[in-house]
Write a protein that holds these residues in place. Structure first.
Motif, PDB file in Angstrom:
ATOM      1  N   GLU B 105       8.177 -55.458  39.612  1.00 47.36           N
ATOM      2  CA  GLU B 105       7.107 -55.404  38.606  1.00 47.36           C
ATOM      3  C   GLU B 105       5.770 -54.971  39.194  1.00 47.36           C
ATOM      4  OE1 GLU B 105       7.692 -56.105  35.349  1.00 47.36           O
ATOM      5  OE2 GLU B 105       9.804 -56.466  35.787  1.00 47.36           O
ATOM      6  N   PHE B 106       4.913 -54.543  38.303  1.00 49.74           N
ATOM      7  CA  PHE B 106       3.574 -54.103  38.651  1.00 49.74           C
ATOM      8  C   PHE B 106       2.788 -55.201  39.366  1.00 49.74           C
ATOM      9  CE2 PHE B 106      -0.903 -53.327  37.294  1.00 49.74           C
ATOM     10  CZ  PHE B 106      -1.060 -52.070  37.833  1.00 49.74           C
ATOM     11  N   TRP B 107       2.797 -56.400  38.789  1.00 47.18           N
ATOM     12  CA  TRP B 107       2.020 -57.493  39.415  1.00 47.18           C
ATOM     13  C   TRP B 107       2.607 -57.861  40.756  1.00 47.18           C
ATOM     14  CZ3 TRP B 107       3.802 -62.218  40.953  1.00 47.18           C
ATOM     15  CH2 TRP B 107       5.025 -62.644  40.440  1.00 47.18           C
ATOM     16  N   GLU B 108       3.926 -57.783  40.873  1.00 44.27           N
ATOM     17  CA  GLU B 108       4.554 -58.111  42.153  1.00 44.27           C
ATOM     18  C   GLU B 108       4.104 -57.128  43.219  1.00 44.27           C
ATOM     19  OE1 GLU B 108       8.862 -59.984  40.880  1.00 44.27           O
ATOM     20  OE2 GLU B 108       8.594 -57.846  40.606  1.00 44.27           O
ATOM     21  N   MET B 163      -9.157 -62.902  39.753  1.00 45.41           N
ATOM     22  CA  MET B 163     -10.322 -62.443  39.000  1.00 45.41           C
ATOM     23  C   MET B 163     -10.443 -60.911  39.070  1.00 45.41           C
ATOM     24  SD  MET B 163     -14.134 -63.997  39.038  1.00 45.41           S
ATOM     25  CE  MET B 163     -14.761 -63.264  40.524  1.00 45.41           C
ATOM     26  N   GLN B 164     -10.210 -60.381  40.265  1.00 42.34           N
ATOM     27  CA  GLN B 164     -10.235 -58.925  40.427  1.00 42.34           C
ATOM     28  C   GLN B 164      -9.148 -58.252  39.581  1.00 42.34           C
ATOM     29  OE1 GLN B 164     -11.749 -56.673  43.373  1.00 42.34           O
ATOM     30  NE2 GLN B 164     -13.291 -57.864  42.338  1.00 42.34           N
ATOM     31  N   TYR B 165      -8.030 -58.917  39.531  1.00 44.58           N
ATOM     32  CA  TYR B 165      -6.912 -58.426  38.728  1.00 44.58           C
ATOM     33  C   TYR B 165      -7.356 -58.302  37.274  1.00 44.58           C
ATOM     34  CZ  TYR B 165      -1.881 -57.762  38.014  1.00 44.58           C
ATOM     35  OH  TYR B 165      -0.651 -57.225  37.748  1.00 44.58           O
ATOM     36  N   PHE B 166      -8.122 -59.312  36.850  1.00 44.11           N
ATOM     37  CA  PHE B 166      -8.649 -59.320  35.482  1.00 44.11           C
ATOM     38  C   PHE B 166      -9.526 -58.078  35.239  1.00 44.11           C
ATOM     39  CE2 PHE B 166     -12.412 -60.449  32.944  1.00 44.11           C
ATOM     40  CZ  PHE B 166     -11.811 -60.604  31.708  1.00 44.11           C
ATOM     41  N   ALA B 247      -5.255 -66.391  35.427  1.00 37.63           N
ATOM     42  CA  ALA B 247      -3.850 -65.970  35.454  1.00 37.63           C
ATOM     43  C   ALA B 247      -3.300 -65.891  34.035  1.00 37.63           C
ATOM     44  CB  ALA B 247      -3.018 -66.940  36.297  1.00 37.63           C
ATOM     45  N   PHE B 248      -3.668 -66.869  33.223  1.00 35.98           N
ATOM     46  CA  PHE B 248      -3.205 -66.892  31.840  1.00 35.98           C
ATOM     47  C   PHE B 248      -3.779 -65.703  31.056  1.00 35.98           C
ATOM     48  CE2 PHE B 248      -3.653 -68.453  27.402  1.00 35.98           C
ATOM     49  CZ  PHE B 248      -2.294 -68.522  27.111  1.00 35.98           C
ATOM     50  N   VAL B 249      -5.088 -65.510  31.207  1.00 40.97           N
ATOM     51  CA  VAL B 249      -5.740 -64.394  30.514  1.00 40.97           C
ATOM     52  C   VAL B 249      -5.131 -63.061  30.966  1.00 40.97           C
ATOM     53  CG1 VAL B 249      -7.924 -63.149  30.238  1.00 40.97           C
ATOM     54  CG2 VAL B 249      -7.879 -65.638  30.108  1.00 40.97           C
ATOM     55  N   ASN B 250      -4.897 -62.935  32.259  1.00 45.36           N
ATOM     56  CA  ASN B 250      -4.297 -61.701  32.774  1.00 45.36           C
ATOM     57  C   ASN B 250      -2.945 -61.428  32.128  1.00 45.36           C
ATOM     58  OD1 ASN B 250      -6.416 -61.338  34.456  1.00 45.36           O
ATOM     59  ND2 ASN B 250      -5.374 -62.023  36.308  1.00 45.36           N
ATOM     60  N   HIS B 251      -2.196 -62.511  31.987  1.00 50.79           N
ATOM     61  CA  HIS B 251      -0.874 -62.380  31.388  1.00 50.79           C
ATOM     62  C   HIS B 251      -1.000 -61.827  29.957  1.00 50.79           C
ATOM     63  CE1 HIS B 251       3.266 -63.256  30.458  1.00 50.79           C
ATOM     64  NE2 HIS B 251       2.880 -63.956  29.405  1.00 50.79           N
ATOM     65  N   LEU B 252      -1.944 -62.394  29.201  1.00 51.19           N
ATOM     66  CA  LEU B 252      -2.144 -61.939  27.822  1.00 51.19           C
ATOM     67  C   LEU B 252      -2.624 -60.492  27.776  1.00 51.19           C
ATOM     68  CD1 LEU B 252      -3.865 -64.960  26.044  1.00 51.19           C
ATOM     69  CD2 LEU B 252      -1.462 -64.301  26.054  1.00 51.19           C
ATOM     70  N   ILE B 253      -3.593 -60.198  28.635  1.00 52.47           N
ATOM     71  CA  ILE B 253      -4.144 -58.841  28.660  1.00 52.47           C
ATOM     72  C   ILE B 253      -3.064 -57.824  28.989  1.00 52.47           C
ATOM     73  CG2 ILE B 253      -5.694 -57.277  29.875  1.00 52.47           C
ATOM     74  CD1 ILE B 253      -7.708 -59.303  30.024  1.00 52.47           C
ATOM     75  N   TRP B 254      -2.241 -58.175  29.965  1.00 51.64           N
ATOM     76  CA  TRP B 254      -1.173 -57.256  30.366  1.00 51.64           C
ATOM     77  C   TRP B 254      -0.248 -56.973  29.186  1.00 51.64           C
ATOM     78  CZ3 TRP B 254       0.305 -53.805  33.771  1.00 51.64           C
ATOM     79  CH2 TRP B 254       1.641 -53.469  33.858  1.00 51.64           C
TER      80      TRP B 254
END
Lengths: 339, 266
Positions: B105-108, B163-166, B247-254
């Motif tokens: 996966e991308f995040w991995e 945070m950077q991921y966000f 992490a949660f927000v990132n998941h939703l955004i993704w």
């Protein structure tokens, strides 16, 4: 078990985009008040592909070929319709599915720019969980066939476009996919490199019985690789059938050209066949019904000082050109057929 | 499981060779931060303190001020990398198409890249620390203090990455995210105590910041390294909370971004 690898029913994809007027004023306007337009990139598309087929997916720029490829590979999600590839729905992006497909994009590099191709291959080996033995056998076979054994350890950014494309192909095929999607794999390559790639794809197909979908604007690719063509215009399927039939879609006339050692004056016999003379009247292209080809050619050869003559090498090129400038022809053809 | 870990390991290795592909670049990356520190922070503070290096500015004499700044530098090297920068590039240029096809996966992929970067930064920050000790800016603290400091900084590194991921993921909508990232890094530099120790700020601001992640990104770990701060739990708790939020927000955004993604430029 069904022999169908790809099954597509009423597949549709719409894109929403907004209009922007030029200039700063336009930017501000579009920022606050966006006018959205919906474009149907692919509309009610149906297709069935059997295992081991090589399909040429053709159409002008913006017809929806790449959108189709993206849906096939699970990169984008269809707006409506059904699509299964090897029993999977691509957009669910299951690992099992990903291990069975490959996408090669001529316009886009998948290899990492700053490191040698070999490093990328080793990474892909782990991604696709290939044993060292499998990996080595396939890599050696492909590198040998493509003639890039010495380039494996060169940084990708230092490779020529043709060399890079070969590496891209290798990277995509290392895991021995069941279905390969080739999106303009020969774009921008010189003739020799194009031919290398084509031969390689054919060889790979012969060896593995892979199903291959290829898009290309080079008719030579299509001619060399595909037995079956699917033509897409404005997001809908315009033709689906064998290559030979496609070539004759505009009638079963052959284009023959003759060069003469001297100027040929008025000549009703030749002119009768829709003759197109050059300025000096020592070269002519004529269109002859297939069944008269032998007879007419023989007569011209006997009667005139012919120094060269040939029949059209790629009728498909002419057909494509005609259809692209005048897609109406195809509709008329279909109506004629059905009536 | 083993094959899965091998994917991570190989990705870490490949990111490593990407980071070190250009030798001069790498060399500058190793010695650069210390040089910049020396020319800017050292000169700035030595002209502020002037002749009287013993005077106290909000409780810091000159030597302590320098120690504080060496530690914040080490911390920023170790915990505030730019590994997530490639992420928004990948989205913007449509390169995630490739990742969507790989069975990884991308995040991995990007998290492995981050880990690789962290390993590299251990080396970079050690060089900086070594140079600082060599030039007499500070004495090496006890092993225990170092251990506490490094663990906390590593933990903070993970928070920084989420945070950077966000900000990277915002590329789905913004198309250009660098201005966001510059703004964020300026805000972080000020509020975390990287530019000035938090003692220089008004009381109300400092106590207001306590429940935000900011002070724990520079000031707090610097104090751990200096042996002043011993109540680590507060820092871990606040960062863990914010990390979970991002992490949660990132998941939703993704998820939302993927629906929007049309693979432009593919």
């Amino acid at each position: 078990m069904s022999n169908k690898v790809i099954e597509v029913t009423n597949l549709t994809k719409q894109f929403k985009s907004y209009k922007k007027k030029p200039g700063i004023k336009g930017s501000i306007q579009s920022f606050f008040n966006r006018e959205y337009t919906t474009k149907k990139a692919v509309h009610d598309f149906n297709l069935e592909i059997n295992k081991g087929e090589i399909i040429g997916l053709l159409g002008p720029n913006g017809a929806g070929k790449t959108t189709l490829m993206k849906m096939f590979t699970g990169i984008i999600v269809p707006s409506a319709g059904e699509l299964t590839i090897n029993g999977h729905r691509p957009w669910e992006r299951k690992k099992d599915f990903k291990k069975k497909i490959a996408l090669v994009m001529g316009q886009k590099s998948q290899l990492w720019w700053d490191i040698p191709a070999m490093d990328s291959f080793l990474l892909l080996q782990k991604f696709y969980e290939l044993s060292d033995q499998e990996f080595k056998t396939r890599l050696d076979y492909m590198a040998e066939l493509l003639g890039v054994v010495d380039l494996l350890h060169v940084h990708v950014r230092k490779l020529s476009l043709g060399e890079r494309m070969k590496m891209e192909l290798m990277a995509s095929l290392l895991h021995n996919p069941d279905v390969i999607f080739l999106d303009e794999p020969t774009i921008g390559l010189d003739l020799v490199a194009q031919e290398n790639i084509r031969e390689f794809v054919l060889d790979f197909h012969k060896k593995n019985g892979t199903t291959i979908i290829i898009t290309s604007h080079y008719m030579a690719d299509v001619q060399a690789l595909c037995k079956r063509l699917v033509l897409i215009f404005d997001g809908t399927k315009a033709y689906d059938g064998p290559l030979e039939k496609f070539e004759k879609i505009l009638g079963n006339e052959k284009t023959v050209s003759f060069s003469f050692s001297e100027e040929i004056g008025g000549c009703d016999f030749i002119d009768k066949y829709d003759a197109k003379w050059n300025e000096c009247r020592n070269h002519v292209d004529i269109r002859v019904p297939e069944e008269e080809l032998r007879e007419v050619s023989k007569k011209i050869l006997d009667l005139y000082p012919v120094i060269e003559f040939n029949t059209e090498k790629m009728p498909i090129e002419r057909v494509m050109k005609t259809l692209m400038t005048n897609p109406e022809v195809l509709r008329q053809q279909r109506e004629n057929l059905s009536s | 499981m083993k094959t899965y870990l091998l994917k991570w390991w190989q990705t870490i290795r490949i990111s490593w060779s990407k980071y070190t592909a250009y030798r001069l670049n790498f060399f500058l990356q190793v010695v650069g931060p210390f040089l910049v520190f020396f020319f800017i922070k050292y000169n700035l503070w030595s002209s502020i303190y002037g002749e009287d290096t013993g005077q106290l500015i909000r409780g810091y004499n000159f030597d302590e001020m320098m120690q504080y700044h060496v530690w914040t530098l080490v911390i920023s090297l170790l915990g505030q990398g730019y590994a997530a920068m490639n992420l928004s590039e990948d989205i913007r240029l449509g390169r995630i198409s490739s990742y969507l096809i790989y069975p990884f996966e991308f995040w991995e992929f990007h998290t492995a890249g981050f880990l690789s970067f962290q390993i590299l930064q251990i080396f970079v920050s050690s060089v900086t620390l070594g140079l600082a000790i060599f030039f007499g800016f500070l004495d090496l603290p006890s092993t225990m203090t170092l251990l506490h400091g490094f663990s906390f900084t590593f933990f903070m590194g993970f928070f920084w990455f989420t945070m950077q991921y966000f900000t990277g993921l915002l590329a789905f909508w913004l198309e250009e995210t660098w201005i966001m990232r510059v703004l964020l890094s300026i805000v972080v530099s000020f509020l975390s105590g990287y530019i000035f120790p938090l003692e220089l700020y008004p009381e109300w601001l400092v106590s207001g910041l306590k429940f935000t992640p900011f002070p724990y990104m520079s000031y707090f770990p610097a104090k751990i390294f200096m042996g002043v701060e011993t109540n680590f739990m507060m820092g871990y708790a606040v960062l863990a909370f914010w990390m979970a939020v991002f992490a949660f927000v990132n998941h939703l955004i993704w998820k939302k971004g993927m629906r929007l993604y049309t693979a432009a430029g593919m």
